[in-house]
Every structure is written in structure tokens, then in C-alpha cells.
Design an enzyme around this catalytic site. Sequence first.
Site, PDB file in Angstrom:
ATOM      1  N   CYS A 251       0.820  -1.216   0.000  1.00 60.32           N
ATOM      2  CA  CYS A 251       0.000   0.000   0.000  1.00 60.32           C
ATOM      3  C   CYS A 251       0.851   1.262   0.000  1.00 60.32           C
ATOM      4  CB  CYS A 251      -0.885   0.032   1.236  1.00 60.32           C
ATOM      5  SG  CYS A 251      -1.945  -1.403   1.390  1.00 60.32           S
TER       6      CYS A 251
ATOM      7  N   ARG B 115       5.397   0.305  -5.947  1.00 65.27           N
ATOM      8  CA  ARG B 115       5.304  -0.528  -4.740  1.00 65.27           C
ATOM      9  C   ARG B 115       4.389  -1.730  -4.938  1.00 65.27           C
ATOM     10  NH1 ARG B 115       6.815   2.352  -0.018  1.00 65.27           N
ATOM     11  NH2 ARG B 115       5.376   1.198   1.297  1.00 65.27           N
TER      12      ARG B 115
ATOM     13  N   TRP C  59      -2.827  -2.728  -1.680  1.00 68.14           N
ATOM     14  CA  TRP C  59      -2.396  -4.093  -2.016  1.00 68.14           C
ATOM     15  C   TRP C  59      -3.171  -4.990  -1.059  1.00 68.14           C
ATOM     16  CZ3 TRP C  59       0.086  -8.323   0.225  1.00 68.14           C
ATOM     17  CH2 TRP C  59       0.675  -9.230  -0.656  1.00 68.14           C
TER      18      TRP C  59
ATOM     19  N   ASN D  75      -1.774   1.568   5.699  1.00 65.71           N
ATOM     20  CA  ASN D  75      -0.849   0.544   5.206  1.00 65.71           C
ATOM     21  C   ASN D  75      -0.489  -0.321   6.404  1.00 65.71           C
ATOM     22  OD1 ASN D  75       1.279  -0.952   4.236  1.00 65.71           O
ATOM     23  ND2 ASN D  75       2.685   0.764   3.981  1.00 65.71           N
ATOM     24  N   GLY D  76      -0.678  -1.648   6.282  1.00 72.91           N
ATOM     25  CA  GLY D  76      -0.338  -2.531   7.397  1.00 72.91           C
ATOM     26  C   GLY D  76      -1.469  -3.495   7.668  1.00 72.91           C
TER      27      GLY D  76
ATOM     28  N   GLU E 283      18.824 -16.803  -8.226  1.00 71.10           N
ATOM     29  CA  GLU E 283      18.383 -15.450  -8.562  1.00 71.10           C
ATOM     30  C   GLU E 283      17.861 -15.383 -10.006  1.00 71.10           C
ATOM     31  OE1 GLU E 283      17.551 -12.916  -7.115  1.00 71.10           O
ATOM     32  OE2 GLU E 283      17.760 -11.259  -8.502  1.00 71.10           O
TER      33      GLU E 283
ATOM     34  N   LYS F 206      14.116 -14.240 -11.000  1.00 71.82           N
ATOM     35  CA  LYS F 206      13.852 -13.132 -11.934  1.00 71.82           C
ATOM     36  C   LYS F 206      12.894 -13.585 -13.020  1.00 71.82           C
ATOM     37  CE  LYS F 206      14.808 -10.294 -10.288  1.00 71.82           C
ATOM     38  NZ  LYS F 206      15.501 -10.186  -9.052  1.00 71.82           N
TER      39      LYS F 206
ATOM     40  N   GLU G  22       9.213 -14.258 -11.536  1.00 69.70           N
ATOM     41  CA  GLU G  22       8.427 -13.128 -11.031  1.00 69.70           C
ATOM     42  C   GLU G  22       7.962 -12.179 -12.130  1.00 69.70           C
ATOM     43  OE1 GLU G  22      10.511 -10.731  -8.149  1.00 69.70           O
ATOM     44  OE2 GLU G  22      12.349 -10.802  -9.299  1.00 69.70           O
TER      45      GLU G  22
ATOM     46  N   HIS H   3      20.038 -35.548  -8.496  1.00 71.40           N
ATOM     47  CA  HIS H   3      19.310 -36.059  -7.329  1.00 71.40           C
ATOM     48  C   HIS H   3      17.823 -35.756  -7.421  1.00 71.40           C
ATOM     49  CE1 HIS H   3      23.065 -37.122  -5.437  1.00 71.40           C
ATOM     50  NE2 HIS H   3      23.529 -35.931  -5.765  1.00 71.40           N
TER      51      HIS H   3
ATOM     52  N   LYS I  16       6.758  -4.005  -4.151  1.00 74.52           N
ATOM     53  CA  LYS I  16       8.177  -3.657  -4.047  1.00 74.52           C
ATOM     54  C   LYS I  16       8.623  -3.631  -2.597  1.00 74.52           C
ATOM     55  CE  LYS I  16      12.089  -2.273  -5.757  1.00 74.52           C
ATOM     56  NZ  LYS I  16      12.889  -3.367  -6.355  1.00 74.52           N
TER      57      LYS I  16
END
Length: 611
Positions: free
Chosen positions: A2, A27, A73, A99-100, A484, A488, A491, A507, A606
Amino acid sequence: MCGIVAYIGNKNAYPIIVKGLKRLEYRGYDSAGLALLNGDLNIYKIKGKVSQLEAFAADKDLRGSIGIGHTRWATHGEPNDINAHPHLSDNGRLAIIHNGIIENSDSLKKLLTRDGHTFTSETDTEVLVQFIGSVQQKYNLPIEEAVRQALGSVIGAYAIVLIDKEDPTKIVAARKGSPLVVGVGDSEFFLASDATPIVEYTKKMIYLNDEEIVIMDRDNLEIKTIANIPKKPEIQEVELAVDELEKGGYEHFMLKEIYQQGQTIADAMRGRMSHIESWVKMGGMEEYEEKFRKAKRLIIVACGTSWHAGLVAEYLFEDLARVPVEVEYASEFRYRNPILTEEDIVIAISQSGETADTLAALELARSKGALIYGVVNVVGSSISRLTHAGSYIHAGPEIGVASTKAFTGQLSIFTLMALYLANAKGTISRTYFQKLLNELTIIPGKIEEILKQNDQIKYIAAEIKNSNNAIYLGRGFNFPIALEGALKLKEISYIHAEGYPAAEMKHGPIALIDEKMPVIVIATNKNAYEKVVSNVQEIKARKGIVVSIVAKGDEQISRLSDYTIEIPPTEDPLAPLLSVIPLQLLSYHIAVMRQCNVDQPRNLAKSVTVE
Ligand code: F6R
């Protein structure tokens, strides 16, 4: 997550709020809304983007020099018009953005329902505003007192901003666990989740601390704690240029940030090393050098891409400075009763400096008496203020949700930290120390060389863009880069991808390999090169599509691969700084070709400010 923007002053609040919300789009959010006070209290909110909110509000009453705006969000309740913020108290008096997460919202809601309050949304935020409204009504309090007294009974994390229709000269805001910044202008104040929506109006900022409430009219501002202790506002000058927040001619922020990395790595190292004079200085570590030298263990806590930087740091510290390292997901560390001694040092890595899980892990470590050190990008962020010492990575604002330049900035800092410690402990030879410094100095130039291969990488992206899955393999220093690379890709392109240590393939993951499976092999290591050759042969024997990242001049792996990207050779500890660049570009091009929203991938935020 948010985003919050609010304004009080002499100007029209609407354009400032809308522009600010656009600055915060990075964000991540799914709905947007705002409230304006002009005698009336007008609220406009909608599921979707800020541009949709603008279109929706275009023919409405947009007057008012006091306003609050929000990008949501979703946590409690799906993304829709009703759950979007602002929320209103049921007497129509107070409007709130938040926000929260309010953890005791269920019990508060029960109490409020018993007292006859009704709710229109599924959100914890509406519960909060009703609760504050009920306290205000019951005791006939001004808004700031109602907020303060109500927050005493609220459990959870929040940054909140409220306006009161019956007291239309004020904004009241508070924070606990979620970030909130005040911009101080000339007879005007701004509030936002971070400095980005404010810097074009003022560079003077006040970073609110947990449990602080700010009360502002056009000319004055007052800060006090929830316990009613007055606080002196501490104004800081923020160095952030507006052009750092623009795409600067690139199609996406992510591409700009990938291309900035030669520069941002140089910025991270500036003033911290000299290959000519053969030294490394890490200001944050100097004060605690003795503690670092004697540390029995370094514990690194982080999430996501920053956690991958932590894994590279593990290889660096153990290899160069001979100190054991544990790398922990911050969320797991916090909840498993970790064993900490005073001889441990806990290092947090975070681009945003606001990640709730990392913050909580640090608070725990701090409460157990550990020295806590931060490797953070955003100056003044909550993590940077909680740590005893730290090193900023100075990468500038990272707007693309997928982290790129912050990651290589983090790697640069850890390389220098490991070298500093190795030097202090005498665990590295002078010759090797000098060799790594010489090599570090030319890394930015080598990155420019890799970026010149963009067309080749784009070609490979086109060849594999329709895959449903991908495997990334690497060994040693390049193993975290395999993780990584896979992160990338998934996402931003939504292709399922997994990273593994190359030898681990046999394995289990080898069962997945067939002629449709791209396997991206990072094979720049000098150490264990022959073993990776065998792994590539195993993939080819099962008809997998091999895309290899090799050091220039490589013959063996290139010959076996379907596609090859050559990068300049370097020393193994520095390889991640280079090998990650083609993987970032590969993901970027695949995502663009699949018409994905590269800078704001679905469901992602973000700055992850809820646990
Ligand atoms: C991935 C990504 C995330 C973040 C993670 C931690 O590209 O950006 O995985 O790395 O959410 O965020 P920070 O570093 O801000 O603590």
C-alpha cells in the site's frame, strides 16, 4: 505494498495526490482512492490503476487543499471498489487510509458491532476507522486525541492518515511498523510512504518513528507518542533528484536499472577502496572491527533477492575471511527461537529497508543483545534506523519491482566487507587481496561489455520464451545466481523456474529434462569447471535445451550448448557480479515478449511491509 500520499497546504491537493500515487505505483497495488476536504468530504475509489481513478474522478468535485490518497495491495478482502481506501467512519465524519495489518480487528469488530456499528467492506482498515470514530464520539474528542487514545488498544502494524470533516484544518497520521515520511514545505506539508512522491516539492523530510503521531495544519506540525510524550521533529535533507524517478528514455524502469549497474557498482565502491593504495575501508565496520574479528558466526537475515545476496555473502565471508556464516530467511529466523550469543553478528540485507519480516528478525536479534548491521539501499528507512551500524549501497531509487541494481550493489558491499575482514584477520594474502581489488575496479567496465550483448540475449529470449518451465544451474559462487536467475524469470514472466546447485540436478530435477526444457547453466567458475561440463553432457544426453553463460574464450561448454552468452573472465568470488547481468536481461526480454507488466508484475509488491 500500500502507498500513502497526503497533502495539506494552499494548493489544490488533487493533482499532488494523483502524481504522488503514480510515483508510488512501483510498490505494487490493485486499487486506488482518495478523499478531499472542501467543506464536503468527497471520496473516490476504484479497483485498478491510478489512471483509472483519474478517469473515474474526472467529472467529479476535485476541489480541496487537504486530501489523502492511497494505493491498496489487498490483505483483508479481495481487490474491489468497496475494499479500496479511503474508508469512512459510519457517522461520515472521519476518512482514513492505512498501510499494514490490524491484528485484533476481529475482536474490535465484534465490540463495534455489539454497539450498533455497521460495516460496508471486508477490511481491517474500516474496523480501525470505526473504532477511532467511536472513541471520538463517546468522549467528544478532537481527532488527534481520538486517534491517540484508540491506538492504545490497537495491535498490529500501521501507517495511517486521517482527516475529519468537522475539523477541516488538520491531518493526523501515525505509524507503527509501516513507513511514513513527512515532507516539510512552505506553509504546506506532505505525507507519504516514502520520499519519492515528495522530493519534487521539498527535500526536507521527517521520518516518523514507531508509535509516533503527527498532527498538522497548514502552518504547524506537532509530533507526540501514543503515550502522549511530545517529540521534537527532526528534519533531514534528502538527496534524491526527480530525474532518478523517471525512466530516462528506457522502455521500462527494470531495463534502465539493469543498464545502470556499471555505475551503481562503482557508486557502491566509491570511497571504500583503492586498488592503487591497496586498501578497503568500511566505515560501518570500523567502529565494530574488534567484534567482527572475534565473531564466532555471522548470521544473515533477508528475503527474496536480498536473501540470494546473502548466500553469495556466505561464500565470500567463508572463503576470504574464514568466518562461519548462516543465511536465514528472515521470516523463518524470527519464528524458530534462534540461538544467539553475544559473539554473533546479525546482518540484515534489504533494498527497501522496510521489509516487515526482516525488520521483525532484527528486532528479535537486537532484543537478544546481538550486534546488528544493515546492508540497505533506502536511506533513512526503518531497517537502517534500527541497526547499530551498516553500509548503504547507494544504488539510487529502484523502481522496477524485480530487484536488479540493488542486488549487484549488495554483492559489491559484501565483497568489500569480506575483503575488509579478511585483511583485518590476516586470512588473505597480500597478493590475492591486491588482485581482487584490481579486478573489482574493472568490473563496471566488464558489465558494459556484457550489456553490449543485449541483441544476442534477446535472440535467445525469443527462442525460449514459450517454455512453461526452466531450470537454472550453477556451482559455488554461481549457485546463488542460479537461484536469482530463476526468481527473476518467474516473477516477471510467470514461467515456472527453479535454481539448483549443478551437481544436485541428478538427485531429482534431471527427471524433468526433455526436449522442451531450457536449462540455463552458469559455468564461469574456474573451480569445478570439469564437473559442470559433465552436468551439461547429462542434460544434452536427455535432449534438454542448454543456454550457457561462460567466460570468454570457453570452448568445451560452448560446444555442447544450444546457445551461449560469453562474459568477460574474472576471479571466482567476483563472478556473481557479472554472471547475473545476462540472466536479468534474459528474463526482461522474455517478459516483454510475453507481454507481461515488467515493472509491476502481478501480485507483487516492491516494499513488503506486512509479515
Ligand atoms: C525480487 C525482489 C524481492 C525482494 C524481497 C526483499 O526481485 O525484489 O524478492 O528482494 O521482497 O525486499 P527488500 O530487499 O526490500 O528487503
